[in-house]
Design an enzyme around this catalytic site. Structure first.
Site, mmCIF file in Angstrom:
data_model
loop_
_atom_site.group_PDB
_atom_site.id
_atom_site.type_symbol
_atom_site.label_atom_id
_atom_site.label_comp_id
_atom_site.label_asym_id
_atom_site.label_seq_id
_atom_site.Cartn_x
_atom_site.Cartn_y
_atom_site.Cartn_z
ATOM 1 N N LYS A 114 0.828 -1.209 0.000
ATOM 2 C CA LYS A 114 0.000 0.000 0.000
ATOM 3 C C LYS A 114 0.860 1.256 0.000
ATOM 4 O O LYS A 114 0.531 2.233 -0.660
ATOM 5 C CB LYS A 114 -0.930 0.027 1.228
ATOM 6 N N LYS A 197 -9.066 -12.409 -8.757
ATOM 7 C CA LYS A 197 -10.193 -12.532 -7.814
ATOM 8 C C LYS A 197 -11.149 -11.348 -7.987
ATOM 9 O O LYS A 197 -10.734 -10.247 -8.353
ATOM 10 C CB LYS A 197 -9.703 -12.636 -6.372
ATOM 11 N N LYS A 200 -13.243 -5.088 -5.354
ATOM 12 C CA LYS A 200 -13.825 -3.762 -5.590
ATOM 13 C C LYS A 200 -12.886 -2.882 -6.397
ATOM 14 O O LYS A 200 -13.321 -1.907 -6.999
ATOM 15 C CB LYS A 200 -14.252 -3.083 -4.287
HETATM 16 P P1 ATP Z 1 -11.230 -6.361 -2.279
HETATM 17 O O1 ATP Z 1 -10.201 -6.978 -3.151
HETATM 18 O O2 ATP Z 1 -12.597 -6.347 -2.844
HETATM 19 O O3 ATP Z 1 -10.800 -5.017 -1.738
HETATM 20 P P2 ATP Z 1 -10.580 -7.334 0.267
HETATM 21 O O4 ATP Z 1 -10.051 -8.698 0.591
HETATM 22 O O5 ATP Z 1 -9.629 -6.202 0.404
HETATM 23 O O6 ATP Z 1 -11.319 -7.385 -1.100
HETATM 24 P P3 ATP Z 1 -12.138 -6.987 2.547
HETATM 25 O O7 ATP Z 1 -13.261 -6.048 2.777
HETATM 26 O O8 ATP Z 1 -10.913 -6.867 3.356
HETATM 27 O O9 ATP Z 1 -11.846 -6.938 1.049
HETATM 28 O O10 ATP Z 1 -12.632 -8.491 2.538
HETATM 29 C C1 ATP Z 1 -13.493 -8.999 3.434
HETATM 30 C C2 ATP Z 1 -13.389 -10.502 3.288
HETATM 31 O O11 ATP Z 1 -13.799 -10.941 1.968
HETATM 32 C C3 ATP Z 1 -11.980 -11.059 3.492
HETATM 33 O O12 ATP Z 1 -12.044 -12.122 4.419
HETATM 34 C C4 ATP Z 1 -11.564 -11.561 2.114
HETATM 35 O O13 ATP Z 1 -10.695 -12.664 2.195
HETATM 36 C C5 ATP Z 1 -12.897 -11.916 1.454
HETATM 37 N N1 ATP Z 1 -12.848 -11.790 -0.024
HETATM 38 C C6 ATP Z 1 -12.596 -10.670 -0.724
HETATM 39 N N2 ATP Z 1 -12.644 -10.913 -2.067
HETATM 40 C C7 ATP Z 1 -12.953 -12.231 -2.223
HETATM 41 C C8 ATP Z 1 -13.176 -13.099 -3.362
HETATM 42 N N3 ATP Z 1 -13.094 -12.651 -4.604
HETATM 43 N N4 ATP Z 1 -13.484 -14.398 -3.148
HETATM 44 C C9 ATP Z 1 -13.584 -14.857 -1.872
HETATM 45 N N5 ATP Z 1 -13.390 -14.106 -0.757
HETATM 46 C C10 ATP Z 1 -13.073 -12.811 -0.910
#
Ligand code: ATP
Ligand code: LTN
Length: 334
Positions: A114, A197, A200
C-alpha cells in the site's frame, strides 16, 4: 459449556459488499456464530489510515453493518459493532506498539504494497501501525479463532507473536488466537477477467455488488467472459470463466461441481449464465431488501450497533484493565 470466543473485522471501505466477500467470508461467519461467541467489528479506525471523505465513511459504516445483519449475522447471538465505539481498541493498540519492533512492523507485506502505491509523502504513520491496531482488536476479546482471508495471515501471525511476547514479559494475559483461513473453494473470480479474484478495485463490469439492482447483476452475469469450445466442464486453467460460473453456482446451491456438470450436459453457455444469474439473485435480493429496510431506519440500526458495542465493551474493558495493571499503571481513583 461456554462457547469459545471468535473475532473478525471488516473495513467499511465501499458502498456495497461484493459476491466474493459474501461467499468467501460472510457465509462462513454466519455459520460460525452457532459454535462460537462471535464478535464482528466494522473497523472504522482502520479505514482512516487512507484518505476518507467523512460523509462517505459514515454512510459506508452503516451500509456495511446493515449488509452483515441482512446476510445473517444475528445480533442476538453475536456482537456486531463499530470499532470507534469501543475506546479500548485504540488504548490497547498504544500499549502493543511499545512492544513491537520497528523492523517487525516494517516487514508487513500489506503495508509495503500500500505504501509503495501511495508514495512516502502520502503514506501515514497510521498505515504503518495498522497491523498493531488489528492485533489489539483481536486480543481484547481473548478469541480462540480469527476467520480471515489468506491475505490477512501475516497480520494474525504478528498478533500471535505480540500476545506471546506480552505474556512472557508481563505474565499470562492473552489467549493466543488461531487463524482460520476460509476455504479456497469459495474464492470468486472477476466475471470479465476470471483469472483475477473478484475485487472492488477490479473491472466494475466483472464485479457483482450486493446493493446493485437485479437487472444490472443479470446483465453482468450474462456478459461474463467464457471461451469458444462450448463445453460446460470444470477446468480452472483451460476454462477459467466457465469454472468460475460453476463455482459460484455450487457455492450458493450446494450442488457438487460433478452434479452441475451432468445437469448442464448438452446445454449451452446461455443456459448456464441464466441459471447462475437466477441462483445469485435468489440469495442477493433478500439481503439487499433487508439491508435497505435497516438503512431506512438509521435510529434502529444504530441501536443494534450500540447493543453490540455494549457487549464488546464489557469484555474489552476487563482485558484492558488487566493489561494496564500488568504494565504498571496505577488504577485511577474512583
Ligand atoms: P477487495 O479486493 O474487494 O478489496 P478485500 O479482501 O480487500 O477485497 P475486505 O473487505 O478486506 O476486502 O474483505 C473482506 C473478506 O472478503 C476477506 O475475508 C476476504 O478474504 C474476502 N474476499 C474478498 N474478495 C474475495 C473473493 N473474490 N473471493 C472470496 N473471498 C473474498
Ligand atoms: N485488516 C482486515 C480487517 C481487520 C481485521 C481485524 C480482520 C481489522 N481488524 C481483526 C480480522 C481481525 C482486512 O483488511 N480484511
Amino acid at each position: 459449556m461456554t462457547k469459545p470466543n471468535l473475532f473478525s473485522g471488516m473495513q467499511p471501505s465501499a458502498g456495497s459488499l461484493h459476491l466474493g466477500n459474501y461467499l468467501g467470508a460472510l457465509v462462513n461467519w454466519t455459520k460460525m456464530q452457532d459454535d462460537y461467541n462471535a464478535f464482528y467489528c466494522v473497523v472504522d479506525l482502520h479505514a482512516i489510515t487512507v484518505a476518507q471523505d467523512p460523509a462517505e465513511l459514515r454512510k459506508n459504516t452503516r451500509v456495511t453493518a446493515a449488509q452483515y445483519l441482512a446476510a445473517g449475522i444475528d445480533h442476538n447471538k453475536s456482537a456486531l459493532f463499530v470499532q470507534s465505539h469501543v475506546p479500548a481498541h485504540a488504548q490497547l493498540a498504544w500499549v502493543l506498539m511499545t512492544i513491537t519492533g520497528f523492523g517487525e512492523a516494517g516487514r508487513m507485506t500489506q503495508f509495503k504494497d500500500k505504501s509503495q502505491k501511495a508514495g512516502s509523502d502520502s503514506t501515514s504513520v497510521g498505515l504503518f501501525t495498522y497491523p498493531i491496531l488489528q492485533a489489539a482488536d483481536i486480543l481484547l476479546y481473548q478469541p480462540k479463532a480469527v476467520p480471515v482471508g489468506e491475505d490477512q495471515r501475516q497480520h494474525i501471525e504478528l498478533t500471535r507473536d505480540l500476545a506471546a511476547r506480552f505474556n512472557s514479559r508481563f505474565g499470562e494475559t492473552f489467549e493466543i488466537p488461531e487463524v482460520v483461513i476460509l476455504k479456497e473453494t469459495a474464492k470468486i473470480y472477476d466475471l470479465q477477467n476470471p483469472e483475477a479474484k473478484m475485487s472492488k478495485s477490479g473491472d466494475p463490469k466483472g464485479l457483482v455488488n450486493i446493493m446493485d439492482d437485479s437487472d444490472s447483476i443479470m446483465k453482468k452475469i450474462k456478459s461474463a467472459v467464457t471461451d469458444t469450445d462450448g463445453v460446460i466442464k470444470f477446468d480452472r486453467e483451460a476454462k477459467p470463466g466457465v469454472s468460475n460460473l460453476l463455482g459460484i453456482h455450487s457455492a450458493i446451491s450446494g450442488e457438487s461441481i460433478d452434479a452441475l456438470v451432468s445437469h448442464f450436459d448438452g446445454k449451452g453457455y446461455g443456459d448456464l449464465k441464466t441459471e447462475v444469474g437466477e441462483v445469485v439473485l435468489s440469495v442477493i435480493e433478500p439481503i439487499r431488501t433487508r439491508a435497505n429496510e435497516l438503512l431506512a431506519d438509521p435510529a434502529e440500526l444504530d441501536r443494534l450497533l450500540i447493543k453490540g458495542a455494549n457487549k464488546a465493551q464489557e469484555l474489552a474493558e476487563v482485558t484492558l484493565a488487566t493489561v494496564y495493571e500488568r504494565v504498571g499503571f496505577i488504577a485511577p481513583a474512583r
